[in-house]
Scaffold this motif. Structure first.
Motif, PDB file in Angstrom:
ATOM      1  N   ASP A 249     -72.110   1.633 -43.210  1.00  0.00           N
ATOM      2  CA  ASP A 249     -72.127   2.213 -44.564  1.00  0.00           C
ATOM      3  C   ASP A 249     -73.526   2.643 -45.000  1.00  0.00           C
ATOM      4  N   GLY A 250     -74.395   2.927 -44.047  1.00  0.00           N
ATOM      5  CA  GLY A 250     -75.740   3.374 -44.399  1.00  0.00           C
ATOM      6  C   GLY A 250     -76.316   4.226 -43.291  1.00  0.00           C
ATOM      7  N   VAL A 251     -77.614   4.125 -43.106  1.00  0.00           N
ATOM      8  CA  VAL A 251     -78.276   4.854 -42.041  1.00  0.00           C
ATOM      9  C   VAL A 251     -78.237   4.015 -40.767  1.00  0.00           C
ATOM     10  N   ARG A 252     -77.836   4.612 -39.667  1.00  0.00           N
ATOM     11  CA  ARG A 252     -77.689   3.887 -38.419  1.00  0.00           C
ATOM     12  C   ARG A 252     -79.042   3.726 -37.713  1.00  0.00           C
ATOM     13  N   PRO A 253     -79.190   2.696 -36.882  1.00  0.00           N
ATOM     14  CA  PRO A 253     -80.434   2.542 -36.133  1.00  0.00           C
ATOM     15  C   PRO A 253     -80.809   3.769 -35.313  1.00  0.00           C
ATOM     16  N   ASP A 254     -79.818   4.438 -34.692  1.00  0.00           N
ATOM     17  CA  ASP A 254     -80.155   5.631 -33.909  1.00  0.00           C
ATOM     18  C   ASP A 254     -80.663   6.754 -34.800  1.00  0.00           C
ATOM     19  N   GLN A 255     -80.167   6.821 -36.044  1.00  0.00           N
ATOM     20  CA  GLN A 255     -80.675   7.826 -36.975  1.00  0.00           C
ATOM     21  C   GLN A 255     -82.104   7.510 -37.397  1.00  0.00           C
ATOM     22  N   LEU A 256     -82.388   6.211 -37.587  1.00  0.00           N
ATOM     23  CA  LEU A 256     -83.767   5.849 -37.937  1.00  0.00           C
ATOM     24  C   LEU A 256     -84.738   6.232 -36.830  1.00  0.00           C
ATOM     25  N   LEU A 257     -84.305   6.086 -35.582  1.00  0.00           N
ATOM     26  CA  LEU A 257     -85.177   6.456 -34.462  1.00  0.00           C
ATOM     27  C   LEU A 257     -85.441   7.954 -34.418  1.00  0.00           C
ATOM     28  N   GLU A 258     -84.543   8.753 -35.000  1.00  0.00           N
ATOM     29  CA  GLU A 258     -84.785  10.187 -35.088  1.00  0.00           C
ATOM     30  C   GLU A 258     -85.790  10.514 -36.186  1.00  0.00           C
ATOM     31  N   LEU A 259     -85.887   9.631 -37.196  1.00  0.00           N
ATOM     32  CA  LEU A 259     -86.748   9.898 -38.348  1.00  0.00           C
ATOM     33  C   LEU A 259     -88.132   9.278 -38.205  1.00  0.00           C
ATOM     34  N   TYR A 260     -88.252   8.214 -37.388  1.00  0.00           N
ATOM     35  CA  TYR A 260     -89.511   7.483 -37.280  1.00  0.00           C
ATOM     36  C   TYR A 260     -89.926   7.338 -35.818  1.00  0.00           C
ATOM     37  N   ASP A 261     -91.231   7.148 -35.617  1.00  0.00           N
ATOM     38  CA  ASP A 261     -91.738   6.926 -34.263  1.00  0.00           C
ATOM     39  C   ASP A 261     -91.369   5.541 -33.747  1.00  0.00           C
ATOM     40  N   ALA A 262     -91.224   4.582 -34.654  1.00  0.00           N
ATOM     41  CA  ALA A 262     -90.832   3.224 -34.279  1.00  0.00           C
ATOM     42  C   ALA A 262     -90.163   2.561 -35.473  1.00  0.00           C
ATOM     43  N   VAL A 263     -89.281   1.606 -35.182  1.00  0.00           N
ATOM     44  CA  VAL A 263     -88.569   0.877 -36.236  1.00  0.00           C
ATOM     45  C   VAL A 263     -88.697  -0.614 -35.939  1.00  0.00           C
ATOM     46  N   VAL A 264     -89.136  -1.386 -36.934  1.00  0.00           N
ATOM     47  CA  VAL A 264     -89.248  -2.840 -36.795  1.00  0.00           C
ATOM     48  C   VAL A 264     -88.229  -3.477 -37.734  1.00  0.00           C
ATOM     49  N   TYR A 265     -87.312  -4.266 -37.187  1.00  0.00           N
ATOM     50  CA  TYR A 265     -86.274  -4.915 -37.987  1.00  0.00           C
ATOM     51  C   TYR A 265     -86.737  -6.326 -38.354  1.00  0.00           C
ATOM     52  N   CYS A 266     -86.822  -6.571 -39.659  1.00  0.00           N
ATOM     53  CA  CYS A 266     -87.251  -7.873 -40.187  1.00  0.00           C
ATOM     54  C   CYS A 266     -86.202  -8.345 -41.184  1.00  0.00           C
ATOM     55  N   VAL A 267     -84.963  -8.472 -40.706  1.00  0.00           N
ATOM     56  CA  VAL A 267     -83.824  -8.674 -41.601  1.00  0.00           C
ATOM     57  C   VAL A 267     -83.456 -10.142 -41.797  1.00  0.00           C
TER      58      VAL A 267
ATOM     59  N   ILE B 210     -84.993 -12.922 -37.422  1.00  0.00           N
ATOM     60  CA  ILE B 210     -84.066 -12.225 -36.528  1.00  0.00           C
ATOM     61  C   ILE B 210     -84.671 -12.118 -35.130  1.00  0.00           C
ATOM     62  N   LYS B 211     -85.961 -12.351 -35.015  1.00  0.00           N
ATOM     63  CA  LYS B 211     -86.649 -12.339 -33.716  1.00  0.00           C
ATOM     64  C   LYS B 211     -86.671 -13.721 -33.079  1.00  0.00           C
ATOM     65  N   ARG B 212     -87.030 -14.750 -33.878  1.00  0.00           N
ATOM     66  CA  ARG B 212     -87.279 -16.074 -33.301  1.00  0.00           C
ATOM     67  C   ARG B 212     -86.298 -17.144 -33.760  1.00  0.00           C
ATOM     68  N   GLY B 213     -85.378 -16.815 -34.688  1.00  0.00           N
ATOM     69  CA  GLY B 213     -84.498 -17.811 -35.278  1.00  0.00           C
ATOM     70  C   GLY B 213     -85.109 -18.374 -36.554  1.00  0.00           C
ATOM     71  N   PRO B 214     -84.294 -19.082 -37.371  1.00  0.00           N
ATOM     72  CA  PRO B 214     -84.762 -19.573 -38.683  1.00  0.00           C
ATOM     73  C   PRO B 214     -85.660 -20.798 -38.555  1.00  0.00           C
ATOM     74  N   THR B 215     -86.879 -20.563 -38.109  1.00  0.00           N
ATOM     75  CA  THR B 215     -87.824 -21.659 -37.921  1.00  0.00           C
ATOM     76  C   THR B 215     -89.139 -21.342 -38.611  1.00  0.00           C
ATOM     77  N   GLY B 216     -89.903 -22.392 -38.918  1.00  0.00           N
ATOM     78  CA  GLY B 216     -91.229 -22.214 -39.488  1.00  0.00           C
ATOM     79  C   GLY B 216     -91.207 -22.037 -40.991  1.00  0.00           C
ATOM     80  N   VAL B 217     -92.395 -21.847 -41.545  1.00  0.00           N
ATOM     81  CA  VAL B 217     -92.573 -21.631 -42.975  1.00  0.00           C
ATOM     82  C   VAL B 217     -92.981 -20.187 -43.203  1.00  0.00           C
ATOM     83  N   ILE B 218     -93.249 -19.832 -44.468  1.00  0.00           N
ATOM     84  CA  ILE B 218     -93.575 -18.436 -44.773  1.00  0.00           C
ATOM     85  C   ILE B 218     -94.754 -17.952 -43.936  1.00  0.00           C
ATOM     86  N   GLY B 219     -95.780 -18.801 -43.798  1.00  0.00           N
ATOM     87  CA  GLY B 219     -96.964 -18.388 -43.055  1.00  0.00           C
ATOM     88  C   GLY B 219     -96.719 -18.152 -41.582  1.00  0.00           C
ATOM     89  N   THR B 220     -95.646 -18.736 -41.029  1.00  0.00           N
ATOM     90  CA  THR B 220     -95.328 -18.539 -39.609  1.00  0.00           C
ATOM     91  C   THR B 220     -95.046 -17.080 -39.311  1.00  0.00           C
TER      92      THR B 220
END
Length: 466
Positions: free
Chosen positions: A96-114, A372-382
């Motif tokens: 229901d939004g912009v797809r990852p493949d569409q983002l790759l067409e618009l940007y040189d790189a995409v970092v997901y921090c969801v 989403i990269k390492r799992g729900p571990t650490g504190v904000i500073g991690t």
């Protein structure tokens, strides 16, 4: 020039944006160059978020009475206010939004921090009864998350059970037991404040299946429970003594030892006669949520004992605790994002040093950082070193393995609008801030959060955006 999309505006997303632009010249201050290891000549970052508001869990996860931690928003604001960074809220990525493949067409790189957007379940009978919720849902309610369910939670509740012994569990116990007058100066939404003012909660039970020496809360959070004006803390010395490290905690890591020391001091306190009590319980494993009149009326626990290997085993001895409200706080979990690979076992996107892996191979231009990269571990500073590792991978790839030039050379914002999206820009967020200040003033309070999508979007569009 490298144009990067960062999906998610919580700490991991903002730290990723900050690390990226630190490797590029600051056009607002021409004399300030980035580090010598700069790859591209210039870097621009668009920080996309599904919500019209930035800051992620700092805005929607930190308890309203934790003003010092919430002040981290000021640091995140500085990054998002950088002329090389652009905030675009209200942008759904995936279904229901912009797809990852569409983002790759618009940007040189995409970092997901969801992040990790859902909670773990107990997997026991009765968990779906009315009155049984995740702590995440309760936190969203008192934090004014626009996706929060419309439920007062505390209506007709005398006794509440919180399953889990981490910082989130401590937070929800504290909010349940704290007087509304103490919450009034915060940005808690008015509906939640009114409901808590009418609350009939008298007993709050925080329950862990293991012992006090293994609890995950921090000592600072734990001690706050004893500072509440209208509540007292109750612990049972005989129950705590089941922990092998209870009598002599000297061999424990310092954080765990401090927790045991605090609980030692509380076990010696006589009842104070306050209106509310917070009961800290250990060595109890939830087995079933009890159905009373079609909704939760209690929790059945099995007594556990240490097994000598860091775990516990059941004893066959059971105890029922009355509860009209049950909140499970047993951890977060990532959810799949449509168009990205996902490891269901770990709840993360498969990656190597932040590079997304598709079928074991690096996916050019796609990266992850944060939970989403390492799992729900650490504190904000991690999230800082986590973001740095991902950005280093991204810049290394941009220099040594650049992607072919993008076909779309127009501003991605124009392309997003052409897809039917209506991104909320930084001016829209500033308009929301003004609306929340005005709402608070009308209630005789400081800024008060707007709790619903319609109100947030109306405030964002109020004379600032089409």
């Amino acid at each position: 020039m490298l144009h990067v999309a960062v999906v998610g505006s919580g700490p991991s997303g903002v730290y990723t944006a900050q690390t990226l632009v630190s490797h590029a010249p600051d056009r607002a201050h021409p004399g300030a160059a980035g580090p010598e290891e700069v790859g591209p000549q210039d870097i621009r970052v668009d920080v996309l978020d599904r919500l019209p508001c930035p800051y992620g869990l700092v805005r929607y996860g930190v308890a309203p009475d934790h003003e010092k931690i919430k002040s981290l928003q000021n640091n995140l604001r500085t990054v998002l206010d950088d002329p090389r960074v652009r905030f675009l809220g209200g942008v759904q990525v995936g279904a229901d939004g912009v797809r990852p493949d569409q983002l790759l067409e618009l940007y040189d790189a995409v970092v997901y921090c969801v992040g990790a957007a859902t909670d773990r379940h107990l997997g026991i009978p009765g968990e779906d009864l009315p009155g049984s919720w995740s702590a995440t849902e309760f936190v969203s309610w008192y934090s004014a998350h626009p996706d929060a369910v419309e439920d007062t939670f505390v209506r007709d509740v005398r006794s509440a059970v919180v399953i889990g012994v981490g910082n989130v569990a401590v937070d929800v116990c504290r909010i349940l037991a704290r007087g509304a007058d103490d919450l009034r100066p915060t940005d808690i939404p008015q509906g939640a404040l009114d409901a808590l003012a009418r609350s009939t909660v008298r007993d709050v039970h925080m329950v862990g299946r293991r012992g006090p020496s293994q609890a995950k809360f921090t000592t600072k959070e734990l001690r706050e429970l004893a500072t509440l004006r209208e509540a007292e803390v109750a612990v049972d010395a005989e129950e705590l003594a089941l922990d092998p490290d209870w009598a002599d905690p000297s061999s424990l890591p310092a954080p765990n030892r401090r927790n045991v020391d605090v609980l030692h001091s509380w076990a010696e306190l006589p009842p104070q006669g306050h209106a509310r009590r917070i009961h800290l319980r250990f060595f109890l494993r939830p087995c079933e949520l009890l159905d009373v009149g079609g909704r939760v009326g209690g929790v059945r626990f099995e007594r556990t004992l240490p097994d000598g290997r860091g775990g516990v085993h059941g004893t066959g001895e059971f105890e029922d605790i009355e509860a009209q409200l049950v909140l499970r706080s047993v951890g977060y979990r990532g959810v799949p994002l449509d168009g990205l690979p996902f490891d269901t076992a770990s709840g993360t996107v498969p990656n190597a040093a932040g590079r997304v892996l598709r079928d074991g191979r690096v996916a050019p231009g796609e990266y992850v950082a944060g939970w989403i990269k390492r799992g729900p571990t650490g504190v904000i500073g991690t999230n800082r070193p986590c973001a740095k590792e991902t950005v280093n991978s991204l810049l290394e790839d941009a220099t040594s393995h650049p992607r072919p030039p993008r076909e779309h050379t127009t501003d991605p914002l124009t392309a997003l609008r052409a897809l039917g999206l209506r991104p909320v820009e930084w001016t829209g967020w500033q308009s929301i801030e003004r609306a929340e200040a005005a709402l608070g003033a009308s209630l005789g309070r400081g800024p008060v959060k707007i709790p619903d999508w319609a109100g947030l979007l109306a405030a964002a569009r109020n004379g600032t955006e089409d």
